[in-house]
Design a protein around this motif. Sequence first.
Motif, mmCIF file in Angstrom:
data_model
loop_
_atom_site.group_PDB
_atom_site.id
_atom_site.type_symbol
_atom_site.label_atom_id
_atom_site.label_comp_id
_atom_site.label_asym_id
_atom_site.label_seq_id
_atom_site.Cartn_x
_atom_site.Cartn_y
_atom_site.Cartn_z
ATOM 1 N N MET A 45 -32.472 35.277 -23.517
ATOM 2 C CA MET A 45 -33.197 34.113 -24.046
ATOM 3 C C MET A 45 -32.265 32.923 -24.266
ATOM 4 S SD MET A 45 -36.460 34.731 -24.535
ATOM 5 C CE MET A 45 -37.014 33.591 -25.780
ATOM 6 N N LEU A 50 -29.717 26.821 -20.115
ATOM 7 C CA LEU A 50 -28.611 26.631 -19.178
ATOM 8 C C LEU A 50 -28.990 27.024 -17.754
ATOM 9 C CD1 LEU A 50 -25.859 28.096 -21.516
ATOM 10 C CD2 LEU A 50 -26.582 25.719 -21.279
ATOM 11 N N TYR B 13 -40.656 18.250 -11.242
ATOM 12 C CA TYR B 13 -40.885 17.908 -12.644
ATOM 13 C C TYR B 13 -41.326 16.457 -12.728
ATOM 14 C CZ TYR B 13 -38.297 22.162 -13.824
ATOM 15 O OH TYR B 13 -37.880 23.456 -13.941
ATOM 16 N N ARG B 87 -38.757 22.088 -18.142
ATOM 17 C CA ARG B 87 -37.663 22.921 -17.642
ATOM 18 C C ARG B 87 -37.678 24.311 -18.274
ATOM 19 N NH1 ARG B 87 -37.114 17.806 -16.732
ATOM 20 N NH2 ARG B 87 -35.787 17.128 -15.022
ATOM 21 N N LEU B 88 -37.973 24.364 -19.567
ATOM 22 C CA LEU B 88 -37.975 25.667 -20.237
ATOM 23 C C LEU B 88 -39.160 26.520 -19.812
ATOM 24 C CD1 LEU B 88 -36.906 24.568 -23.829
ATOM 25 C CD2 LEU B 88 -35.592 26.028 -22.275
ATOM 26 N N GLU B 158 -42.303 30.840 -16.847
ATOM 27 C CA GLU B 158 -41.371 31.648 -17.637
ATOM 28 C C GLU B 158 -42.151 32.182 -18.836
ATOM 29 O OE1 GLU B 158 -37.969 32.735 -17.680
ATOM 30 O OE2 GLU B 158 -39.008 33.784 -19.320
ATOM 31 N N HIS B 160 -41.283 34.052 -21.403
ATOM 32 C CA HIS B 160 -40.670 33.957 -22.737
ATOM 33 C C HIS B 160 -40.509 32.506 -23.143
ATOM 34 C CE1 HIS B 160 -40.126 38.165 -22.819
ATOM 35 N NE2 HIS B 160 -39.375 38.168 -21.743
ATOM 36 N N MET B 161 -40.924 32.211 -24.341
ATOM 37 C CA MET B 161 -40.799 30.836 -24.823
ATOM 38 C C MET B 161 -39.518 30.695 -25.630
ATOM 39 S SD MET B 161 -44.655 29.737 -25.802
ATOM 40 C CE MET B 161 -44.787 30.914 -27.110
ATOM 41 N N TYR B 162 -38.642 29.818 -25.175
ATOM 42 C CA TYR B 162 -37.373 29.544 -25.858
ATOM 43 C C TYR B 162 -37.680 28.917 -27.221
ATOM 44 C CZ TYR B 162 -32.668 27.593 -26.578
ATOM 45 O OH TYR B 162 -31.447 27.256 -27.083
ATOM 46 N N TRP B 166 -40.988 26.757 -29.702
ATOM 47 C CA TRP B 166 -41.641 27.133 -30.972
ATOM 48 C C TRP B 166 -41.678 25.931 -31.901
ATOM 49 C CZ3 TRP B 166 -39.028 32.217 -32.965
ATOM 50 C CH2 TRP B 166 -38.900 33.129 -31.900
ATOM 51 N N TYR B 228 -32.137 22.561 -27.631
ATOM 52 C CA TYR B 228 -32.074 22.436 -26.179
ATOM 53 C C TYR B 228 -30.873 21.598 -25.741
ATOM 54 C CZ TYR B 228 -33.392 21.476 -21.344
ATOM 55 O OH TYR B 228 -33.387 21.376 -19.980
ATOM 56 N N PRO B 231 -26.879 22.884 -26.614
ATOM 57 C CA PRO B 231 -26.369 23.843 -25.625
ATOM 58 C C PRO B 231 -26.195 23.222 -24.235
ATOM 59 C CG PRO B 231 -28.105 24.865 -26.916
ATOM 60 C CD PRO B 231 -28.080 23.411 -27.293
ATOM 61 N N LYS B 232 -27.123 22.350 -23.848
ATOM 62 C CA LYS B 232 -27.010 21.717 -22.530
ATOM 63 C C LYS B 232 -25.731 20.882 -22.449
ATOM 64 C CE LYS B 232 -29.735 21.392 -19.392
ATOM 65 N NZ LYS B 232 -29.807 22.260 -18.191
ATOM 66 N N GLU B 494 -43.383 36.415 -28.258
ATOM 67 C CA GLU B 494 -42.834 35.240 -27.601
ATOM 68 C C GLU B 494 -43.557 34.948 -26.300
ATOM 69 O OE1 GLU B 494 -38.834 36.436 -27.307
ATOM 70 O OE2 GLU B 494 -38.565 36.269 -29.459
#
Lengths: 54, 707
Positions: A45, A50, B13, B87-88, B158, B160-162, B166, B228, B231-232, B494
Amino acid sequence: MKQEGLKFFTDTHLTALGLLIFFLFFIGVLLWVYRKSSSTLYTKMEQMPLKDGE
Amino acid sequence: MKTTGNLIEKIYYDDDIVKKFILATLIWAGAAFLFGLLAALQLAYWPLNANMEWITFGRLRPLHTNAAIFAFAGNAIFAGIYHSSQRLLKARMFSDLLSKMHFWGWQLIILSAAITLPLGYSQSKEYAELEWPIDIAITVVWVIFALNFFMTIRKRREKHMYVAIWFYIATIITVAVLHIINSIEIPVSLFKSYPVYAGIQDAMVQWWYGHNAVAFFLTTPFLGLMYYYVPKAANRPVYSYRLSIVHFWALVFIYIWAGPHHLLYTSLPEWAQTLGMIFSIMLWAPSWGGMINGLLTLKGSWHLLRTEPLIKFFVAALTFYGMSTFEGPLLSIKSVSALGHYTDWIIGHVHSGALGWNGFLTFGMIYYLVPRLWKTELYSKKLLENHFWIGLTGVLLYYISMVVAGITQGLMWRAVDADGSLTYPDFIETVVRIVPLYWVRAVGGFLFLTGFLMMCYNVFKTIQKAPKTVEAKEVLVERTGFDEVTKETHRKLEGMGMVFSVLAFLAIAVGSVIEIYPTLSLHKYVSPNNIVDPYTPLELAGRDIYIKEGCYVCHSQQIRPIASEVLRYGNASTVEESMYDRPFQWGSKRTGPDLARLGKKYPNLWHYSHMMDPRAVTPKSIMPNYPWLAEKDTDFLVLRKKLSVMSELGVPYEQDVIANADIHAQKQAQEIAADLESNGAPKGLAKKEIIALIAYLQSLGQKGKVQ
């Protein structure tokens, strides 16, 4: 007068209920989050931002 | 949902909408900062309203706060959400049309706010000032946004939701609930309405809304963006994903209860005040958990601060988030609130969050996004560095000057001599003392604005050098997570957007119901012996002028049961005194003194002179002149409608008074005008707004049977 508010607030069980809901919920979330078996998933997750190809 | 196997799809996108929201963010940020600077300068030097009613502090301040929250922060949130969610979720936004409707609808709302607020169309509920037609428009546009967002979640590739998603979900759901519940009002005319709640109910609902506007408009969406973009930018995963989950649930669950800390020592029932205080203190834990999680994400990457200077903005933003979420709970402790509330300390606190946390996080995000969206390099990293340091100096000057001003004034208000009398009995003494700090604050704001303009130039040059035509880049995505066979509950949760959203709703509903529901039974708190008389028609007209001019922005109407306060203003305010107040006018800041017991304290002529030129009766006052009140006519005829709406809402007006409200009002106006005239004021004021306002001011604290 406003201190007398509690005199009219007869739904005292709501207070206890609120505390109980909160506490159990919190413990529940902790247990749920820190399960040993979930490590693999979280490793995956946390990589999501990334790995969007940009 | 069924699996479709590992089919690789080419998608595009929608970055066009992200670009639009970024440009809108920059434009409205400029407006919000400029309004803020002008407001700051007016407090330091009152003639800077240029004698124009439209930009006088009482109307400018709501314009500034609305522009900062909904125009600047709002557009920034939408830019980040539209960019990161696609993107997520590995999916283009559900509908380009809905995206565009959301964008243009939101800009129209901002524009209508920018027109109506200077004109004085205001409900006077902080951060919810906009009148009912705009409230409806906000609801419609928010539903469009929600539909677009949740349908994108539905069609995601995807499963799973990052965690960022949430935070977005919690934001969308909670803001909808807050806005709708706080905006229940009965229209009187196209641009005038009265809330259904009165007095303590209105105060409770408003600050439940007001505080959660901070929580769910300025905190949760920005935390989503932080999870988001940090970390990016650092190219490393978040420090602890587990901590982010605990952070999310604890934060949304606890935040919703914190509102009553804005009403400590007021006539709000004590149990609600205590709940608000305790939950505010509990917020320390999740807030700092989030801050630490964000900062530690950079562990081992601190060298990036040299090569990627935009990360400086994220580090500073998280530090300010930590500082203001430490200070917030501190200020919610009743004894600290007793000192800090109504002072500039609160203004400093708010701006360390707004400028430091929301501002710097947005700037970092924009510096990250602009080169990527326009497919080029940033024009100048040097300019970015300069923006950072100038902006940071600005925020610090702002914050420090306001904390010092607030604590100084708070201590002066409560100072009592050995004989038990106030050391500074004249309120103006405590104002004059902090005016130099108002200048420091204005310098801070100026520096912040300067840094921002450097960013605008940098962004402009970056876009200018970008390739003129860039073909939309296709992205290869595959559906993931849908074919996992698992019994693990967290994975299921999730993966289920709907169930997740319902749970998030329940998390915020518990606190809301427990706090608001008992407060709605106002009759339990009102003592039959203390019931007050409703306002006369003229006083009601005056009250609406008080609201229109934004007097509540600088004057409270709530005397706290604190010895020095009772000495200065009179007996503490009671629940009954505001039982017919729609909207309540307790206020949140005392740039000038409290007015709860102003009535009959001065003669009518004092009020007239004071409104025409405050310095005529209070030397060194920083209040602007209100000459237009002696020029504009009171709308007497609309009073029939106003009284009948009030009557529908339960205010005990007799039928005769409602039917002849204008005649009753004119009669009272004649009496006040005659009194003024006999004391030397100009003739022919009876129809003017100043008379209605004086009638209202003279009624303050005079309606109760027990004073």
